[in-house]
Design an enzyme around this catalytic site. Structure first.
Site, short mmCIF file in Angstrom:
data_model
loop_
_atom_site.label_atom_id
_atom_site.label_comp_id
_atom_site.label_asym_id
_atom_site.label_seq_id
_atom_site.Cartn_x
_atom_site.Cartn_y
_atom_site.Cartn_z
N ASP A 1 -18.72 4.95 0.28
CA ASP A 1 -19.04 3.89 1.24
C ASP A 1 -20.47 4.07 1.77
O ASP A 1 -21.19 3.11 1.99
CB ASP A 1 -18.05 3.93 2.41
CG ASP A 1 -16.62 4.01 1.94
OD1 ASP A 1 -15.86 3.06 2.12
OD2 ASP A 1 -16.26 5.07 1.36
N HIS B 1 -11.72 6.31 4.09
CA HIS B 1 -12.25 5.55 2.96
C HIS B 1 -11.31 4.36 2.81
O HIS B 1 -10.31 4.44 2.11
CB HIS B 1 -12.28 6.42 1.69
CG HIS B 1 -12.56 5.63 0.44
ND1 HIS B 1 -13.74 4.96 0.25
CD2 HIS B 1 -11.82 5.40 -0.65
CE1 HIS B 1 -13.71 4.35 -0.93
NE2 HIS B 1 -12.54 4.59 -1.50
N ARG C 1 0.83 -1.21 0.00
CA ARG C 1 0.00 0.00 0.00
C ARG C 1 0.87 1.25 0.00
O ARG C 1 0.52 2.27 -0.59
CB ARG C 1 -0.83 0.00 1.28
CG ARG C 1 -2.28 -0.27 1.07
CD ARG C 1 -2.95 -0.35 2.43
NE ARG C 1 -3.50 0.93 2.86
CZ ARG C 1 -4.67 1.38 2.47
NH1 ARG C 1 -5.41 0.70 1.64
NH2 ARG C 1 -5.13 2.53 2.90
N ARG D 1 -22.81 2.87 -0.80
CA ARG D 1 -22.84 1.40 -0.80
C ARG D 1 -23.66 0.88 0.38
O ARG D 1 -24.46 -0.04 0.22
CB ARG D 1 -21.40 0.86 -0.72
CG ARG D 1 -20.65 1.03 -2.02
CD ARG D 1 -19.19 0.62 -1.89
NE ARG D 1 -18.52 0.65 -3.18
CZ ARG D 1 -17.25 0.95 -3.37
NH1 ARG D 1 -16.48 1.27 -2.34
NH2 ARG D 1 -16.73 0.94 -4.58
#
Ligand SMILES: NC(=O)c1ccc[n+]([C@@H]2O[C@H](COP(=O)([O-])OP(=O)(O)OC[C@H]3O[C@@H](n4cnc5c(N)ncnc54)[C@H](O)[C@@H]3O)[C@@H](O)[C@H]2O)c1
Length: 307
Positions: free
Chosen positions: A145, A172, A87, A148
């Site tokens: 989010d 997020h 990451r 969703r």
């Protein structure tokens, strides 16, 4: 005033932001820029050819410098994660892009909307590099989010997602915070809704957090939902709609949070995201938000240390 919107980075996400913005009718001019100039030109031509089917809007390519004349500039430049890297590798690369764009936009009079990931860290990097006030560098943050979550709750409860009031705050990403205690339907707390079981909550939270992975596993990237989310945010900024949206910005004291960019419910209007609301949370949610802030501060520190 003619509403001018710039998009920097017109890959899968930037192109989807562009088409959603055109359909929304919020922009009079849409300016596209990409490191790959031919790509930006191709997208501008392709979108312009459909002008008959969306409200009047002039689409063309522009340099980042020209975008200083826009009211809103969207940053969708950079790339998604690769399976073979950490990451942090992605973070370093995209932070470099956000820093360069931020420096070019120093003194910009409009609002910057960051979409590129990791969105919260990049919001902070771009805010610092540009010197713009925090209310004028917003990230789409947990608005996606939240969308969703509402879709998934609506599906489970057999209700329109518009009638389900629930939100996701914080990062997020993996440390996002779902505010179950404040979720409600028609004034009824979700936790009192017939058939609702608290035992479902952890699994649903994971489903929201893993939603992007599920899409990426199948089609390689996500773009349509984030395009729609970003177009809604642009409309609020351009029309001064004052909607409360879960967007990311560098926080300056809301809920005691500072020195971190993350999402909280924020009033979005012509001045950007000026007023940040402080929602009621239970102790576990408050602790989860603090944890999310720590995760994001550590991510930011890791690139500051790495240069
Ligand atoms: N915030 C969210 O919810 C969300 C959702 C989906 C994707 N994303 C992120 O959006 C970003 C873009 O995703 P994508 O799928 O469109 O990637 P992509 O690879 O399809 O497109 C990225 C584009 O950025 C361009 N670019 C790179 N550096 C640039 C620079 N310095 N200036 C201008 N253009 C530059 C590339 O040429 C490319 O066209 C990624 O970071 C991705 O993780 C965020």
């Amino acid at each position: 005033m003619r509403h001018k919107v710039g998009i920097i980075g017109v890959g899968s996400v930037g192109a989807s932001v562009a088409i959603s913005t055109l359909h929304s009718g919020a922009a009079d001019e849409l300016w596209l820029h990409d490191l790959d100039g031919a790509r930006a030109e191709g997208e501008a031509m392709d979108l312009a050819h459909g002008a008959w089917f969306y409200p009047a809007c002039k689409v063309r390519t522009a340099s980042v410098e020209e975008m200083r004349n826009a009211q809103v500039v969207v940053v969708a430049a950079g790339r998604g994660g690769r399976p073979d890297e950490t990451r942090l590798d992605l973070l370093r690369d995209n932070a470099r892009v956000a820093r360069d764009i931020g420096r070019t936009l120093a003194g910009f009079a409009g609002t910057v909307v960051v979409v590129s990931n990791p969105v919260d860290v990049l919001v902070r990097v771009l805010t610092e590099a540009s010197g713009l006030p925090p209310q004028r560098v917003l990230g789409t943050g947990t608005l996606l989010d939240t969308s969703r979550l509402r879709q998934m709750l609506g599906h489970r409860l057999h209700l329109s997602s518009n009638s389900v009031h629930a939100q996701v705050l914080g990062e997020h990403g993996d440390s996002s915070v779902l505010l179950w205690s404040g979720a409600e339907v028609g004034g009824v707390p979700l936790r009192s809704w017939p058939g609702w079981r608290r035992g479902q909550e952890d699994a649903l939270a994971q489903q929201v957090r893993k939603a992007a992975y599920e899409v990426i596993q199948r089609k390689g990237f996500t773009n349509h939902a984030i395009g729609l989310v970003t177009a809604r945010l642009l409309r609020c900024l351009l029309r001064g709609e004052q909607q409360v949206l879960t967007v990311s910005r560098v926080q300056q004291g809301a809920l005691g949070l500072r020195d971190v960019a993350l999402s909280l419910p924020t009033v979005v209007g012509r001045q950007g995201g000026l007023h940040v609301a402080e929602p009621v949370m239970d102790d576990a949610e408050r602790a989860a938000l603090e944890h999310s802030a720590q995760v994001l501060r550590a991510a930011h520190a890791s690139i500051a240390a790495g240069g």
